[in-house]
Design a protein around this motif. Structure first.
Motif, short mmCIF file in Angstrom:
data_model
loop_
_atom_site.label_atom_id
_atom_site.label_comp_id
_atom_site.label_asym_id
_atom_site.label_seq_id
_atom_site.Cartn_x
_atom_site.Cartn_y
_atom_site.Cartn_z
N VAL A 47 5.40 -14.87 0.14
CA VAL A 47 5.49 -13.51 0.68
C VAL A 47 4.18 -13.11 1.36
O VAL A 47 4.17 -12.65 2.49
N SER A 48 3.06 -13.28 0.69
CA SER A 48 1.77 -12.91 1.27
C SER A 48 0.68 -13.79 0.66
O SER A 48 0.79 -14.18 -0.51
N GLN A 49 -0.33 -14.08 1.42
CA GLN A 49 -1.43 -14.89 0.87
C GLN A 49 -2.78 -14.18 1.05
O GLN A 49 -3.82 -14.79 0.87
N ASN A 50 -2.73 -12.92 1.49
CA ASN A 50 -4.00 -12.26 1.85
C ASN A 50 -4.04 -10.83 1.32
O ASN A 50 -4.11 -9.87 2.08
N ARG A 51 -3.98 -10.70 0.01
CA ARG A 51 -4.02 -9.36 -0.58
C ARG A 51 -5.47 -9.01 -0.89
O ARG A 51 -6.10 -9.66 -1.72
N PRO A 52 -6.02 -8.00 -0.20
CA PRO A 52 -7.43 -7.69 -0.44
C PRO A 52 -7.63 -6.99 -1.78
O PRO A 52 -6.74 -6.28 -2.25
N PRO A 53 -8.81 -7.18 -2.40
CA PRO A 53 -9.06 -6.47 -3.67
C PRO A 53 -9.20 -4.96 -3.44
O PRO A 53 -9.48 -4.53 -2.32
N ARG A 54 -8.99 -4.20 -4.48
CA ARG A 54 -9.15 -2.73 -4.37
C ARG A 54 -10.62 -2.40 -4.19
O ARG A 54 -11.48 -3.04 -4.78
N SER A 55 -10.89 -1.37 -3.38
CA SER A 55 -12.29 -1.01 -3.20
C SER A 55 -12.79 -0.24 -4.42
O SER A 55 -12.03 0.53 -5.04
N ALA A 56 -14.07 -0.46 -4.75
CA ALA A 56 -14.64 0.14 -5.96
C ALA A 56 -14.64 1.67 -5.88
O ALA A 56 -14.48 2.36 -6.89
N ASP A 57 -14.78 2.23 -4.65
CA ASP A 57 -14.87 3.69 -4.54
C ASP A 57 -13.50 4.37 -4.41
O ASP A 57 -13.41 5.58 -4.18
N GLY A 58 -12.42 3.60 -4.52
CA GLY A 58 -11.08 4.18 -4.51
C GLY A 58 -10.55 4.52 -3.12
O GLY A 58 -9.44 5.07 -3.00
N THR A 59 -11.29 4.20 -2.05
CA THR A 59 -10.79 4.47 -0.70
C THR A 59 -9.72 3.43 -0.35
O THR A 59 -9.75 2.30 -0.85
N PRO A 60 -8.75 3.80 0.54
CA PRO A 60 -7.66 2.85 0.83
C PRO A 60 -8.13 1.57 1.49
O PRO A 60 -7.54 0.51 1.30
N PHE A 61 -9.19 1.65 2.31
CA PHE A 61 -9.71 0.43 2.94
C PHE A 61 -11.22 0.56 3.12
O PHE A 61 -11.76 1.67 3.15
N PRO A 62 -11.91 -0.59 3.25
CA PRO A 62 -13.38 -0.53 3.33
C PRO A 62 -13.85 0.25 4.56
O PRO A 62 -13.20 0.22 5.61
N ALA A 63 -14.99 0.92 4.43
CA ALA A 63 -15.53 1.73 5.53
C ALA A 63 -15.76 0.90 6.79
O ALA A 63 -15.63 1.39 7.91
N GLU A 64 -16.05 -0.41 6.64
CA GLU A 64 -16.31 -1.25 7.83
C GLU A 64 -15.06 -1.44 8.69
O GLU A 64 -15.16 -1.85 9.84
N TYR A 65 -13.87 -1.15 8.15
CA TYR A 65 -12.64 -1.26 8.94
C TYR A 65 -12.14 0.10 9.42
O TYR A 65 -11.09 0.21 10.04
N ASP A 66 -12.88 1.14 9.07
CA ASP A 66 -12.46 2.51 9.43
C ASP A 66 -12.94 2.82 10.84
O ASP A 66 -14.13 2.70 11.13
N VAL A 67 -12.03 3.22 11.74
CA VAL A 67 -12.43 3.49 13.13
C VAL A 67 -12.71 4.98 13.36
O VAL A 67 -13.03 5.39 14.47
N GLY A 68 -12.55 5.80 12.33
CA GLY A 68 -12.82 7.23 12.49
C GLY A 68 -11.74 7.92 13.32
O GLY A 68 -10.59 7.47 13.36
N ASP A 69 -12.15 8.99 14.03
CA ASP A 69 -11.17 9.77 14.80
C ASP A 69 -10.81 9.07 16.10
O ASP A 69 -11.67 8.51 16.77
N PHE A 70 -9.53 9.14 16.48
CA PHE A 70 -9.10 8.61 17.78
C PHE A 70 -9.35 9.67 18.84
O PHE A 70 -9.27 10.87 18.56
N PRO A 71 -9.64 9.23 20.09
CA PRO A 71 -9.93 10.24 21.13
C PRO A 71 -8.69 11.05 21.49
O PRO A 71 -7.58 10.55 21.47
N GLU A 72 -8.91 12.32 21.83
CA GLU A 72 -7.82 13.18 22.31
C GLU A 72 -8.17 13.60 23.72
O GLU A 72 -9.28 14.04 23.96
N VAL A 73 -7.24 13.44 24.65
CA VAL A 73 -7.49 13.90 26.01
C VAL A 73 -6.70 15.19 26.20
O VAL A 73 -5.47 15.19 26.12
#
Ligand code: SF4
Ligand code: SF4
Length: 422
Positions: free
Chosen positions: A327-353
């Motif tokens: 089914v899957s071979q790449n399940r990432p561990p849970r982050s220690a701070d409880g965030t859904p994904f690590p900050a290094e993968y967070d792109v922040g706000d998307f641009p609005e035109v």
């Protein structure tokens, strides 16, 4: 700020001004001027729809030539799962991955592995309380650009995570640095094999918010022909692939959302269906949905304009490949701070035109021009005939107040004026 680098361009010598592309461009970026199509680069989202539609092959995709990989000392291929569906009788993905190594790559890193991580991160994100629902996938770069241009109020619904291709590039580079400490960052060339033009633009313009981890984007169709030469039908090639079913699912529409273990989702593909769904989300039509997966290409990434195979055939092939995978071979561990994904993968706000700013950077002027366009539109016949070179009467009215068209380019208005002067 450097200019936006597009991956779709026009071969004007081939263009016959037939208006096929004009009528179907999702952002109304095309006009016909002096008998030829002209692309407004501020509006084009590189969806590739005009390449798909042009009967005269007058639109072309821009990407890196395969030869350009030679400039790197250590070359890493990033094959997306769509590539697996291009080959007839491919029972074992490892034959194809081995073909990439035989072609000259030093390593391969499957985008599907990063896709499995994003699936898990998305599941965790959907459990958050303070997010705007329904959450919209940000994996297809056309959808992200379309939302910023035509549906800016939905920018906050996009999940703010890097797409799998970017995460794969980052992990592939980190792996190379770890395994080969003698290499510098410049020695390493991370090469994505793209099924579509939008992902070329995504990389070239570093739409993840910083410099992309990917150095080159080559076309899947170019790579396909090379692989036909290098792929050998080995009975048991050495195991290379590390993806499961979930990663392969991402190549086709519905694959990303069906892996979320949550039935409150909608998956749509094809640019016109996507626009209809975004219109519906804006009017609050789906209050009970958690997740929306949108793919601009028909059938999902398998329908990209740089692929070789018919998307429906590719879909069936991928179903066969998936059958023998875990089914899957790449399940990432849970982050220690409880965030859904690590900050290094967070792109922040998307641009609005803001649509108003499309008229003028000065807000007061923009509002005045918008009002003028609305009032001029009232005088038009609203038959959207396309003779003026704009896709519809409303777009023509906008062009006139911006000084990009003359009122008498409307044949109905010109005839009316002629009759009045008789
Ligand atoms: S579809 Fe567009 S680019 Fe192609 S010939 Fe017609 S007007 Fe020109
Ligand atoms: S690539 Fe898409 S957005 Fe750009 S001109 Fe063609 S159809 Fe329009």
């Amino acid at each position: 700020m450097s200019a936006y680098r597009h991956s779709v361009s026009l071969l004007s010598e081939k263009c016959k001004g037939c208006t096929h592309c004009l009528r179907r461009c999702p952002t109304e970026a095309i006009r016909i001027r002096d008998g030829h199509a002209v692309i407004n680069t501020e509006r084009c989202i590189d969806c590739g729809e005009c390449i798909r539609l042009c009967p005269h092959k007058a639109k072309k995709a821009i990407y890196d030539p395969l030869d350009s990989i030679k400039k790197f000392k250590y070359k890493i291929a990033l094959p997306p799962p769509t590539l697996y569906g291009q080959f007839d009788n491919l029972d074992d993905v490892d034959c194809m991955l081995k073909g990439l190594l035989d072609y000259g790559f030093d390593d391969v890193f499957e985008v599907a592995c990063a896709a499995e991580m994003v699936t898990e991160y998305t599941r965790r994100y959907l459990k958050s309380e303070d997010i705007q629902r329904p959450v919209i996938s940000s994996a297809c770069p056309v959808i992200v650009r379309l939302i910023s241009l035509r549906f800016p109020t939905l920018a906050k619904n996009l999940i703010p995570i890097m797409p799998p291709v970017e995460i794969a590039g980052k992990l592939a580079r980190e792996k190379a640095r770890k395994e080969h400490p003698e290499l510098t960052d410049e020695d390493i060339g991370v090469v994505f094999i793209s099924p579509c033009t939008a992902k070329v633009s995504y990389v070239k313009n570093a739409l993840c918010g910083e410099k992309s981890n990917i150095d080159l984007v080559v076309s899947m169709s170019d790579m396909y022909f090379e692989l036909l030469d290098t792929m050998k039908d080995e009975i048991s090639p050495a195991p290379i692939s590390r993806t499961g079913m979930i990663g392969v699912n991402w190549a086709t529409s519905g694959g990303e959302s069906s892996s979320l273990l949550n039935d409150r989702y909608l998956a749509a593909d094809g640019i016109e269906n996507v626009i209809k769904v975004l219109d519906d989300i804006e009017t609050g039509s789906y209050p009970c949905l958690d997740f929306i997966e949108l793919n601009a290409c028909p059938g999902g990434c398998v329908g990209g304009v740089l692929t070789m195979e018919n998307p429906y055939i590719a879909r069936v092939r991928l179903q066969n490949i998936r059958r023998y995978l875990p089914v899957s071979q790449n399940r990432p561990p849970r982050s220690a701070d409880g965030t859904p994904f690590p900050a290094e993968y967070d792109v922040g706000d998307f641009p609005e035109v803001n649509p108003v700013s499309m008229f003028s950077s000065d807000r007061k002027t923009a509002i005045r021009l918008m009002a003028e366009a609305a009032s001029f539109f009232e005088t038009l016949p609203e038959i959207d005939c396309g003779y003026c070179g704009a896709p519809n009467c409303r777009a023509f009215a906008d062009d006139v107040v911006r000084g990009k068209a003359h009122p008498e380019e409307c044949v109905v208005l010109a005839k009316k004026k002629l009759n009045e002067n008789k």
